[in-house]
Design a protein around this motif. Sequence first.
Motif, PDB file in Angstrom:
ATOM      1  N   ASP A  29      37.791  49.789  33.807  1.00  0.00           N
ATOM      2  CA  ASP A  29      37.492  50.223  35.168  1.00  0.00           C
ATOM      3  C   ASP A  29      38.453  49.655  36.201  1.00  0.00           C
ATOM      4  N   LEU A  30      39.505  49.003  35.766  1.00  0.00           N
ATOM      5  CA  LEU A  30      40.434  48.377  36.704  1.00  0.00           C
ATOM      6  C   LEU A  30      41.196  49.443  37.489  1.00  0.00           C
ATOM      7  N   THR A  31      41.148  49.352  38.820  1.00  0.00           N
ATOM      8  CA  THR A  31      41.854  50.336  39.644  1.00  0.00           C
ATOM      9  C   THR A  31      43.333  49.970  39.744  1.00  0.00           C
ATOM     10  N   ASP A  32      44.159  50.970  40.051  1.00  0.00           N
ATOM     11  CA  ASP A  32      45.596  50.716  40.203  1.00  0.00           C
ATOM     12  C   ASP A  32      45.858  49.733  41.341  1.00  0.00           C
ATOM     13  N   ALA A  33      45.072  49.834  42.424  1.00  0.00           N
ATOM     14  CA  ALA A  33      45.275  48.944  43.565  1.00  0.00           C
ATOM     15  C   ALA A  33      44.995  47.496  43.176  1.00  0.00           C
ATOM     16  N   THR A  34      43.892  47.271  42.442  1.00  0.00           N
ATOM     17  CA  THR A  34      43.551  45.908  42.036  1.00  0.00           C
ATOM     18  C   THR A  34      44.554  45.370  41.027  1.00  0.00           C
ATOM     19  N   ALA A  35      44.971  46.207  40.080  1.00  0.00           N
ATOM     20  CA  ALA A  35      45.965  45.774  39.087  1.00  0.00           C
ATOM     21  C   ALA A  35      47.278  45.396  39.766  1.00  0.00           C
ATOM     22  N   THR A  36      47.670  46.168  40.756  1.00  0.00           N
ATOM     23  CA  THR A  36      48.924  45.873  41.470  1.00  0.00           C
ATOM     24  C   THR A  36      48.825  44.549  42.202  1.00  0.00           C
ATOM     25  N   LEU A  75      20.346  29.795  56.209  1.00  0.00           N
ATOM     26  CA  LEU A  75      19.860  31.137  56.547  1.00  0.00           C
ATOM     27  C   LEU A  75      18.851  31.585  55.493  1.00  0.00           C
ATOM     28  N   GLU A  76      17.653  31.911  55.947  1.00  0.00           N
ATOM     29  CA  GLU A  76      16.625  32.324  54.996  1.00  0.00           C
ATOM     30  C   GLU A  76      16.773  33.780  54.587  1.00  0.00           C
ATOM     31  N   TYR A  77      17.215  34.615  55.508  1.00  0.00           N
ATOM     32  CA  TYR A  77      17.233  36.045  55.226  1.00  0.00           C
ATOM     33  C   TYR A  77      18.640  36.621  55.102  1.00  0.00           C
ATOM     34  N   ARG A  78      19.640  35.766  54.930  1.00  0.00           N
ATOM     35  CA  ARG A  78      20.988  36.204  54.563  1.00  0.00           C
ATOM     36  C   ARG A  78      21.461  35.306  53.424  1.00  0.00           C
ATOM     37  N   GLY A  79      22.238  35.874  52.535  1.00  0.00           N
ATOM     38  CA  GLY A  79      22.762  35.105  51.416  1.00  0.00           C
ATOM     39  C   GLY A  79      24.264  35.239  51.328  1.00  0.00           C
ATOM     40  N   PRO A  80      24.909  34.519  50.401  1.00  0.00           N
ATOM     41  CA  PRO A  80      26.369  34.583  50.280  1.00  0.00           C
ATOM     42  C   PRO A  80      26.831  35.918  49.714  1.00  0.00           C
ATOM     43  N   LEU A  81      28.054  36.265  50.026  1.00  0.00           N
ATOM     44  CA  LEU A  81      28.698  37.426  49.420  1.00  0.00           C
ATOM     45  C   LEU A  81      28.640  37.284  47.900  1.00  0.00           C
ATOM     46  N   HIS A  82      28.174  38.316  47.212  1.00  0.00           N
ATOM     47  CA  HIS A  82      28.125  38.259  45.750  1.00  0.00           C
ATOM     48  C   HIS A  82      29.513  38.541  45.180  1.00  0.00           C
ATOM     49  N   ILE A  83      29.969  37.652  44.324  1.00  0.00           N
ATOM     50  CA  ILE A  83      31.280  37.777  43.690  1.00  0.00           C
ATOM     51  C   ILE A  83      31.055  37.750  42.184  1.00  0.00           C
ATOM     52  N   THR A  84      31.259  38.866  41.526  1.00  0.00           N
ATOM     53  CA  THR A  84      31.017  38.982  40.089  1.00  0.00           C
ATOM     54  C   THR A  84      32.341  38.964  39.337  1.00  0.00           C
ATOM     55  N   PRO A  85      32.556  38.004  38.413  1.00  0.00           N
ATOM     56  CA  PRO A  85      33.802  37.971  37.638  1.00  0.00           C
ATOM     57  C   PRO A  85      33.962  39.229  36.783  1.00  0.00           C
ATOM     58  N   VAL A  86      35.160  39.782  36.791  1.00  0.00           N
ATOM     59  CA  VAL A  86      35.481  40.935  35.939  1.00  0.00           C
ATOM     60  C   VAL A  86      36.431  40.515  34.823  1.00  0.00           C
ATOM     61  N   ALA A  87      37.524  39.861  35.208  1.00  0.00           N
ATOM     62  CA  ALA A  87      38.491  39.416  34.191  1.00  0.00           C
ATOM     63  C   ALA A  87      39.377  38.331  34.776  1.00  0.00           C
ATOM     64  N   PRO A  88      39.621  37.230  34.011  1.00  0.00           N
ATOM     65  CA  PRO A  88      40.583  36.223  34.475  1.00  0.00           C
ATOM     66  C   PRO A  88      42.009  36.719  34.273  1.00  0.00           C
ATOM     67  N   VAL A  89      42.878  36.343  35.201  1.00  0.00           N
ATOM     68  CA  VAL A  89      44.288  36.733  35.088  1.00  0.00           C
ATOM     69  C   VAL A  89      45.152  35.500  34.843  1.00  0.00           C
ATOM     70  N   VAL A  90      44.984  34.476  35.669  1.00  0.00           N
ATOM     71  CA  VAL A  90      45.702  33.215  35.495  1.00  0.00           C
ATOM     72  C   VAL A  90      44.694  32.083  35.573  1.00  0.00           C
ATOM     73  N   VAL A  91      44.706  31.193  34.569  1.00  0.00           N
ATOM     74  CA  VAL A  91      43.824  30.030  34.549  1.00  0.00           C
ATOM     75  C   VAL A  91      44.699  28.785  34.415  1.00  0.00           C
ATOM     76  N   PRO A  92      45.003  28.118  35.540  1.00  0.00           N
ATOM     77  CA  PRO A  92      45.860  26.931  35.477  1.00  0.00           C
ATOM     78  C   PRO A  92      45.190  25.801  34.699  1.00  0.00           C
ATOM     79  N   PRO A  93      45.971  24.825  34.237  1.00  0.00           N
ATOM     80  CA  PRO A  93      45.397  23.668  33.538  1.00  0.00           C
ATOM     81  C   PRO A  93      44.361  22.961  34.403  1.00  0.00           C
ATOM     82  N   GLY A  94      43.260  22.574  33.780  1.00  0.00           N
ATOM     83  CA  GLY A  94      42.202  21.877  34.495  1.00  0.00           C
ATOM     84  C   GLY A  94      41.173  22.787  35.115  1.00  0.00           C
ATOM     85  N   MET A  95      41.405  24.087  35.116  1.00  0.00           N
ATOM     86  CA  MET A  95      40.464  25.049  35.689  1.00  0.00           C
ATOM     87  C   MET A  95      39.796  25.816  34.569  1.00  0.00           C
TER      88      MET A  95
END
Length: 674
Positions: A80-87, A306-326
């Motif tokens: 499902d990766l879009t061309d814009a995100t891949a670029t 905030l009781e009635y607002r929450g953080p932006l949901h960020i769902t992992p799709v795929a790692p691209v670069v994982v530096p040492p220690g991360m």
Amino acid sequence: MTDPTWQAIELAVDPRHPRPRHAPPLSTVVAEIVHTALWTHDCGPVSYLSLPGVLRHRTLLWAGSAPADPLSVSGVECADLTDATATLGQLAVNASEATIGVSIVEIDPRPLGETSAFTERLLATEPTALKTTTREPSLAPLLAAASDYPQALSVVAERGTDTTELAVRRVDFTPSVQITDRDTLAETLPSPMSDQLDSPETLTNWELLSNHGWEEIPVESLPTNPTVLRQADTTASDSTAPNRALAVAGSTAEYAQVWTRAPSDPLAADYQALGATGRLTATGSSLPAFFPVETRLYETSCWEQLEYRGPLHITPVAPVVVPPGMRVAETDPTVQASHPPAVPDDVTNEFAQTVVRWCLERGETITAVESASPAVSFHRTDIDGNTTLVYLPVDESVHPGRLLAAVWNAHRDPAIAGVTVFTRSQATAQAVTTLLARPFKPPTASVTTLYLQPRSLADAGGTAVCDADCGPETWDLTPTNELRCLVDGDCLIRGRLTDSLETLASQCRRVTATATGANILHPDGTTTAIDRETARGTLRPLSAPARPAHLAMGREPATVFVQDGAGFKDVRWPSTDKAVGSPDRDAFMTAFRDTYTVSDPDATLPYRVGEPELVSYGRQYADQPSCPLGWVAFAKQYRKQQGRAPTASESLAGLRLRYMPPARAAVFASISTE
């Protein structure tokens, strides 16, 4: 929010693991990604978003259109990766030199709430680049100032003719800075983000107000001495400019552009008409100034405020670069965070749900209450602890008696500061404001005729009645606060304005049902039995009066909102094309005198009795009234019309208020003891 979810790339740095010395600054990395995406691959607009997550600060990038020359991400397989995100992902790999974590994510802004929050747009008088005297990015102070607050910094970049054009916005979800109505604007408005920048040629959308004649003016004549926003003059060549500035500042359009995949600039023409632009410019070398990167970690999530607002949901799709220690997490803390609670189950009406959600997402408290009125079901308490009765017109029908009875009950309750009315349409909102400002029928004489409540007058002895063949009852109020119920010219009930309805009802016949028929309770305490059919055929109930708690100052403890999408705006918030009016002074004075005062040769209207009513009427009448519209001008006009010398002494002989509003009882009591 036009797009419920969309793809983005996230850039992550662990501050506990220093990057190599040779690594380029993080702002330079982001700027290179943005510049290449726009000018080589043409996939703009490119959005940068920096905001707190749950455990760490988050930096996100996404593209608003498909690239002309797409890239693929090495080693990443995602159907499902879009061309814009891949670029963008591959550009991030190229620019970061494997020193920054890069991942593909899906973002969902819906947990942030369905209603808007306080949003600033950075403007300039002409397209310009940000200047700074430090080595830090120009916008870095905005992230530093945010500290532990739920704020979001958005920068949208697009290709211009020969430079990159950028739109800078900051959203603040903190309850204490939310602008809800005109009268609290002057006290609520926070320090603009332009003050935090080392770039003096900039301003914000909210600073347009002072640039176009709006001033914070204390009104000492009113009981709470409020500081309100008023037009000081009409020197602008465009008479619509002041209202355009206020309408644009309070628009929800800027907020919406932060939370969409392909943002636009819907207010560009309005800014241009006001002598400003939201399109800042940058060349390749100055572009990093717009992209500060915050890497801090959080021990406590600021979203817990905030009781009635929450953080932006960020769902992992795929790692691209994982530096040492991360490490790569399978799930994100923002997704695991508790979802904001929904509107309480006992709020079933769709419009009421919209009202409740808007209040709750501003950090307010909603308390259900029992009420005989179908228009009143809960109280609203703001973050300062002020509680108001919430009134929702039934089916958008403004029943004068029902509304004024709610205002009366709110006034009589020491725990209630006033009334908040929510409506669907501007027409209904205007009808409400008219009633609040003149809580009686259009005056024709010295006696004031009141509206009727949609319920019968009653006490413990039953429902007050008169003969069925009598004409309709009329409730009149005299300047001395005598309340009378007249039927066919006869006075059935006489009392004081503040007498209880039960006291008033006890002066006439009351009917109550019995197991075998009905009883009539007479004023002298005797009773008469009667069958129900006879009672229905010969008697009819009397309506309770809608007693006014205020005179001309009924708008002061009340706020009227009209629906605006998922939220609401103050009915007094102007439209962009509304011209600033300056009413005729004499017409204003005459309208006040005819509506709120009566002639009485034996009376005198003191300054401190009449002046607050006049000032309140004037500030609701127009934002930029003709000068002077105070007591001095009113006194001079009155004496001139009476054929006297137009002096400006404090008291006016031969004039008195139409009645003595109970809300100002302390003033009248102090005068009677002098």
